[in-house]
Enzyme design. Structure first.
Site, PDB file in Angstrom:
ATOM      1  N   ALA A   1      69.211  46.129 -25.307  1.00 54.44           N
ATOM      2  CA  ALA A   1      69.918  45.600 -24.143  1.00 54.44           C
ATOM      3  C   ALA A   1      70.875  44.519 -24.631  1.00 54.44           C
ATOM      4  CB  ALA A   1      68.920  45.029 -23.136  1.00 54.44           C
TER       5      ALA A   1
ATOM      6  N   HIS B   1      66.881  48.706 -14.385  1.00 54.03           N
ATOM      7  CA  HIS B   1      66.978  49.434 -15.651  1.00 54.03           C
ATOM      8  C   HIS B   1      65.639  49.457 -16.372  1.00 54.03           C
ATOM      9  CE1 HIS B   1      71.222  50.510 -16.623  1.00 54.03           C
ATOM     10  NE2 HIS B   1      71.455  49.740 -15.578  1.00 54.03           N
TER      11      HIS B   1
ATOM     12  N   ARG C   1      63.006  52.912 -17.501  1.00 55.78           N
ATOM     13  CA  ARG C   1      62.749  53.301 -18.883  1.00 55.78           C
ATOM     14  C   ARG C   1      61.276  53.627 -19.093  1.00 55.78           C
ATOM     15  NH1 ARG C   1      66.234  48.743 -19.944  1.00 55.78           N
ATOM     16  NH2 ARG C   1      64.493  47.463 -20.625  1.00 55.78           N
TER      17      ARG C   1
END
Length: 208
Positions: free
Chosen positions: A64, A83, A87
């Site tokens: 990231a 996000h 994942r």
């Protein structure tokens, strides 16, 4: 950002030449080692597509590159949380602005999301917004180092980036510098990628 017309003109000329130099340096490199660049606009589905490409691996290092979440910016924190929730739990998350070291030290599949937020952090760190002395050299060195490592890596890697060449000319000097820097980086990375895809409204176009 300075309002001095002379310094702004010098900054524009420098960025254009730096972009051309980056393309001359990397425009004809050979590829063939599993590097994928995913381009797209905001909410285009580019990150989701990148995650789908990496789903086949048992272990993935997710880098990231944007700013970490902060209580001062709840909207950004919510985006980061969304996000993270999407994942797989077994993926390892690395939050860093040092993409070069992260990729150079990778020993397994890696997903970088995204080059656009990384460029924004780099420009901030080198003082581009305030036109600090030597910021152009600082940003060029960071970009060149990353592309060198991208070109040399032997691990499967997918990088997500914003496509900045299709919109209107940004109305501010800062916006134009960001566009020029990221556009040059995208082109250099694409020249050294095995696969380049553009995601538009959730639809994927193969560019390479």
């Amino acid at each position: 950002m300075t309002n001095d017309p002379r310094r702004l003109a010098e900054a524009v000329a420098t960025r254009l030449e730096a972009g051309a130099a980056l393309l001359r340096r990397y425009g004809r490199r050979a590829t063939g080692h599993g590097r994928v660049l995913i381009l797209g606009g905001v909410r285009s589905g580019k990150s989701r597509h990148a995650e789908q490409l990496m789903a086949r691996y048992n272990s993935v290092n997710y880098v990231a590159a944007g700013l970490p979440p902060s209580e001062d910016d709840p909207e950004w924190a919510a985006r980061v949380a969304a996000h993270r929730a999407r994942r797989p739990a077994h993926w390892r998350t690395i939050e860093t602005a040092d993409l070069t070291s992260a990729l150079a030290g990778a020993n397994g599949p890696m997903l970088i999301d995204c080059l656009g937020t990384w460029v924004s952090r780099v420009l901030d760190e080198v003082g581009a917004w305030e036109q600090e002395e030597g910021w152009e050299r600082g940003v060029d060195e960071r970009l060149q180092s990353f592309v060198d490592v991208w070109q040399a890596t032997r691990v499967p890697v997918v990088a997500v980036s914003n496509e900045v060449g299709s919109g209107v000319v940004p109305p501010t000097p800062a916006g134009r510098i960001f566009r020029d820097v990221l556009g040059s980086l995208n082109t250099a990375v694409a020249a050294n990628s095995d696969t380049v895809r553009l995601v538009v409204a959730g639809r994927t176009l193969d560019l390479r």
